[in-house]
Motif scaffolding. Sequence first.
Motif, PDB file in Angstrom:
ATOM      1  N   ALA B 200      12.080  69.791  25.698  1.00 45.76           N
ATOM      2  CA  ALA B 200      12.900  69.885  26.904  1.00 45.76           C
ATOM      3  C   ALA B 200      12.230  70.870  27.861  1.00 45.76           C
ATOM      4  N   MET B 201      12.413  70.643  29.162  1.00 45.70           N
ATOM      5  CA  MET B 201      11.742  71.523  30.117  1.00 45.70           C
ATOM      6  C   MET B 201      12.219  72.972  29.966  1.00 45.70           C
ATOM      7  N   GLU B 202      13.508  73.132  29.698  1.00 46.40           N
ATOM      8  CA  GLU B 202      14.042  74.486  29.486  1.00 46.40           C
ATOM      9  C   GLU B 202      14.058  74.802  27.987  1.00 46.40           C
ATOM     10  N   PRO B 203      13.333  75.828  27.565  1.00 51.75           N
ATOM     11  CA  PRO B 203      13.419  76.208  26.148  1.00 51.75           C
ATOM     12  C   PRO B 203      14.831  76.700  25.816  1.00 51.75           C
ATOM     13  N   ARG B 204      15.150  76.698  24.540  1.00 52.72           N
ATOM     14  CA  ARG B 204      16.480  77.155  24.137  1.00 52.72           C
ATOM     15  C   ARG B 204      16.652  78.646  24.461  1.00 52.72           C
ATOM     16  N   GLY B 255      17.767  67.972  27.144  1.00 53.42           N
ATOM     17  CA  GLY B 255      18.139  68.167  25.750  1.00 53.42           C
ATOM     18  C   GLY B 255      17.472  67.146  24.850  1.00 53.42           C
ATOM     19  N   PHE B 256      17.648  65.864  25.197  1.00 57.83           N
ATOM     20  CA  PHE B 256      17.048  64.754  24.437  1.00 57.83           C
ATOM     21  C   PHE B 256      17.486  64.788  22.983  1.00 57.83           C
ATOM     22  N   VAL B 280      23.680  90.522  23.387  1.00 55.78           N
ATOM     23  CA  VAL B 280      22.361  90.300  22.801  1.00 55.78           C
ATOM     24  C   VAL B 280      21.813  88.984  23.353  1.00 55.78           C
ATOM     25  N   LYS B 281      20.625  89.082  23.939  1.00 53.27           N
ATOM     26  CA  LYS B 281      20.031  87.893  24.573  1.00 53.27           C
ATOM     27  C   LYS B 281      18.765  87.477  23.844  1.00 53.27           C
ATOM     28  N   TRP B 282      18.627  86.178  23.666  1.00 53.50           N
ATOM     29  CA  TRP B 282      17.399  85.617  23.086  1.00 53.50           C
ATOM     30  C   TRP B 282      16.970  84.435  23.928  1.00 53.50           C
ATOM     31  N   THR B 283      15.708  84.413  24.319  1.00 50.62           N
ATOM     32  CA  THR B 283      15.146  83.257  25.005  1.00 50.62           C
ATOM     33  C   THR B 283      13.906  82.825  24.245  1.00 50.62           C
ATOM     34  N   CYS B 284      13.895  81.567  23.900  1.00 53.62           N
ATOM     35  CA  CYS B 284      12.811  81.013  23.097  1.00 53.62           C
ATOM     36  C   CYS B 284      11.547  80.903  23.949  1.00 53.62           C
ATOM     37  N   SER B 285      10.430  81.333  23.396  1.00 53.13           N
ATOM     38  CA  SER B 285       9.173  81.052  24.093  1.00 53.13           C
ATOM     39  C   SER B 285       8.777  79.607  23.805  1.00 53.13           C
ATOM     40  N   ARG B 286       7.856  79.088  24.588  1.00 57.05           N
ATOM     41  CA  ARG B 286       7.442  77.703  24.356  1.00 57.05           C
ATOM     42  C   ARG B 286       6.792  77.556  22.984  1.00 57.05           C
ATOM     43  N   GLY B 508      20.979  66.684  32.852  1.00 57.77           N
ATOM     44  CA  GLY B 508      19.979  65.826  33.470  1.00 57.77           C
ATOM     45  C   GLY B 508      20.504  64.441  33.782  1.00 57.77           C
ATOM     46  N   GLN B 509      21.677  64.098  33.236  1.00 53.76           N
ATOM     47  CA  GLN B 509      22.172  62.728  33.347  1.00 53.76           C
ATOM     48  C   GLN B 509      22.798  62.399  34.696  1.00 53.76           C
ATOM     49  N   GLY B 510      23.199  63.411  35.457  1.00 52.54           N
ATOM     50  CA  GLY B 510      23.788  63.140  36.767  1.00 52.54           C
ATOM     51  C   GLY B 510      25.285  62.920  36.751  1.00 52.54           C
ATOM     52  N   HIS B 511      25.981  63.471  35.756  1.00 55.40           N
ATOM     53  CA  HIS B 511      27.431  63.287  35.683  1.00 55.40           C
ATOM     54  C   HIS B 511      28.145  63.780  36.926  1.00 55.40           C
ATOM     55  N   GLU B 512      27.627  64.858  37.517  1.00 52.42           N
ATOM     56  CA  GLU B 512      28.338  65.461  38.650  1.00 52.42           C
ATOM     57  C   GLU B 512      28.375  64.504  39.838  1.00 52.42           C
ATOM     58  N   THR B 513      27.491  63.507  39.808  1.00 54.39           N
ATOM     59  CA  THR B 513      27.487  62.479  40.846  1.00 54.39           C
ATOM     60  C   THR B 513      28.240  61.233  40.391  1.00 54.39           C
ATOM     61  N   THR B 514      27.960  60.786  39.160  1.00 54.38           N
ATOM     62  CA  THR B 514      28.502  59.503  38.702  1.00 54.38           C
ATOM     63  C   THR B 514      30.004  59.561  38.473  1.00 54.38           C
ATOM     64  N   PHE B 515      30.474  60.616  37.810  1.00 54.80           N
ATOM     65  CA  PHE B 515      31.904  60.662  37.484  1.00 54.80           C
ATOM     66  C   PHE B 515      32.777  60.670  38.754  1.00 54.80           C
TER      67      PHE B 515
END
Lengths: 262, 789
Positions: B200-204, B255-256, B280-286, B508-515
């Motif tokens: 995914a473009m955004e890491p966890r 997400g995929f 407590v913050k955690w950001t995954c590196s690639r 990424g699915q565009g729900h904010e537009t479709t719904f």
Amino acid sequence: MYEFDFEKPATVAEAVAALGREDAMALGGGQTLIPSMKQRLAAPSALVSLTGIAEMRGVCTGDDAALCVGGATTHAAVAAEAAGRYPALAALAGNIGDPAVRNRGTIGGSLANNDPAADYPAAVLGSGATIVTNNRSIAADDFFEGLFTTALEPGEIIVEVRFPIPERAAYAKFQQPASRFALTGVFVAKTANGVRVAVTGASESGVFRWGEAEAALSADFSADAIAGLSVPADGMVSDLHGTPAYRANLVKVMTQRAVSAA
Amino acid sequence: MPKDQGIGASTKRREDVRFLTGKGRYTDDINLRGQTHCVFVRSQVAHGRINAIDTSAAEAMPGVIKVFTAADFAGKGGVPCGWQIHDKQGNPMLEPKHPILAEGKVRYVGDAIAAVVAETLEQAKDAAEAVVLDIDELPAVVDMKAAVQGGALVHDELSSNLCYDWGFIEDNKGAVDEAIKSAHHVTTLELVNNRLIPNAMEPRAAIGDYSMASDDYTLYTTSQNPHVIRLLMGAFVLGIPEHKLRVVAPDVGGGFGSKIFHYVEEAFVTHAAKVVGRPVKWTCSRSESFMTDAHGRDHVTKIELALDKDGHFLAIRTETYANMGAYLSTFASSVPTYLHGTLMAGNYKTPHIYVNVKAVFTNTVPVDAYRGAGRPEATFQLERVIDKAARELGIDPIELRRRNFVQPNEFPYQTPVAVAYDTGNYQATMDKLVEIADLSGFEARRAESAKKGLLRGLGVNCYIEACGIAPSNLVGQLGARAGLYESATVRVNATGGIVVMTGSHSHGQGHETTFPQVVAEMIGIPEGQVEIVHGDTANVPMGMGTYGSRSLAVGGSAIVRATNKIIAKAKKIAAHLMEASEGDIELKDGKFSVAGTDKSVDWGSVCLAAYVPHNYPLAELEPGLEETAFYDPSNFTYPAGAYACEVEVDPGTGKVTVCSFAAADDFGNVINPMIVEGQVHGGLAQGIGQAMLEAAAYDENGQLLSGSYMDYAMPRADDVPFYKVDHSCQTPCTHNPLGVKGCGEAGAIGSPPAVVNAVIDALQRGGYSHVTHIDMPVSPVRVWSAMQG
């Protein structure tokens, strides 16, 4: 990334002095060194940037008509500025990495790093270029000493690379699908003194000249001239992207394609 | 004339304004007051016994607040698996504990052993390097067949590395064996469905926060289903009741499937926040995501297809080894079973089918659902073996498929693998494919390629998928430990604007537009009057999130149901305002009118009356206009289609170029054609990526060889062609109110066999008749090596 000091000298002499410090490292475009540092795999005490040294930037013509490329010249600059005089070299430079890489990465950085899959070593060895450092000139045949190893002494800086202009030349690169480095790349140059063939990406020993093909092509500069030759798979790199036999095949196929394109 | 509003309009995605201008709010963008930073110490060996962990040096380093090990999670549960499979004999699957931090052993490269919480990220990284590990490396099991044949035990407490040996359907087996034994022809194919890394473009990322004042927890996390995380983590891992735990999944960058699962890092930061008394913050590196995000696919299969002399399918028998990795991820057990075995009928009438799946533990990253999840594996086997059978029998591959299709008049169609297709028209999508792919022009294109010294090939395949996951009563019988309904609250404001709170999650699915297109169409108001809220358990009724192409079919249906309740109540209010009978009220274009009269009242006036009830039937009706609905589907939906790929193979190098790709899909009704096409484009890129480029590779010691983009090849723009996509063949779903089927996974499910079929076709036509199969990815070295014989 660990902490380090940063210096950006304006002259070669200042850079050489700065590199005298223990564990200091020269910084060209940083395309290999910076990612290594970010992964904490490299920990220089200081980075000495070479990109502020005016005399090391740009492309010009030497007294002997050679194309002179400053050591801190970016790939993008070579692609633009060498296109008229040495199109095969310009094309090679214009196909390294992506635009971000080409506008940061430098020829001196690439050659000093001598990644076995980098493009520039093939051009330098294939052209029979001369690497000019702050204290000597090194022939291409004496410069590359294996994976990530060169004839450079600690603290020695590539100030300029001098390319004699061949009659015909071309670089044929087969990209590794993920990194798009050369899985195998072949630079062929035809000069008044014969043909040179330099291969990158294929061998466990780094960039090399394919002597048999040079002889055949010096007699007959055509793809057919090497149709009967083959390269032994022994000593070729084996990894996820190619077997030794596959790379040996690519050496021949890419040589033929470079000859056809030259 | 295309519509510019409502159902069927290609409304531009409103969320893209923030995504494309850098105004999104992702988990890593959130910074809380007093926040600390967390770095995990991860195993560098695939299998090893932990003798000791010395944290003393690390704890003495600048900025370090605490170093955690498994001892800090005594009494806490492991990360649970959400689906229990029973084996052939009816025994439950083996289900080892998946601890938050490794207990006693490490089981894959990347397994979390300890975690440092420090004032800054750099200080946490420095201290993580100072944690001293005493680990005895053990032999690793990587190959699945070796793992079940006496390899080292991944979990000492289990009898075997075989998680389950599943037969589906066991009662079919006798008839299948008999049909194969007596068939005119049997085509056999052994193949690998390559292991993928989601990327995914955004890491966890995750942030845990605890309030001593109110004794409650908040977890911000990169999740496709925040309520599922709240349920799993609260009830099974940390023992936090749901009213004391809020889970927020803000903007999520793709997400995929990989962000469905409950990961140990989420439980870690939530618990650690209370222990250290600060967020407590955690950001995954690639690099870290390559070795900790659940991988996808990784099946090794033998499939046999029995045919009669006319090419009619008689029986299918498969045996699959499915990699689970070192631990059971949230839905890992369901992917190779009920998301795979149930699709083995494909688009065809095969009377007898038996599927055997052996799920295996290995010393690799856990494997779980990835775009398509089980259905790409089923489709790939089936559509490859059909192509091989066509070649062996000398029947055109399209004709062989047509001959075996479930015909349009045969729906509903009960397959021999449990599911019943409600509707479809496979001949129609194949006809459409033949048209849009210009298959009649193939020979001319092949001749053009030949002039360039290139071998051109054509690959065609069909696919079907079970989407709109899922009917809760059915999946409950099959072992699911959760319901799979969806929820929606429609809140109408006093001046007529609407906020819809949906349990679906958009990443990424565009729900904010479709719904809003759906709600606006139903009421007859502009889309801009409707806003979507999702991704926060504090604001949204309990929902199950987004995966399995379910959001519109299930979540959209809940929205329709809630909106219908709104309309019903609004009509009562309108009837009162106009002093008419409720039964005479009609709603059209945002206006309530009394049938047969010129009396009307607009949407806004009714809404205002609901909240300012000065003239209102208070005796019969509550004020306000807000309704909640839950929708549980009665069946899966069955999107289907036909795909065609043309490739050129360079015989000198083995390099394959995808020249064209055409997709004719039947998604039922379509709400936003532009978004549907975008989903198909993305899915195709992922499927072509799997077929051509992507491969997660481990060495025999369990080291991940493809641990970065230097070796893991993602598809780039110039790796894929301009697509020809069509969704005009529409057989609406018969059992949900919108008649929609889902489109999110189709491209990834349907495209890999077309690519491989095309490569084999090119080689066969080019004289390489010995090449009948090449495993994915069909990389240059693999193609060239196959050509050498």
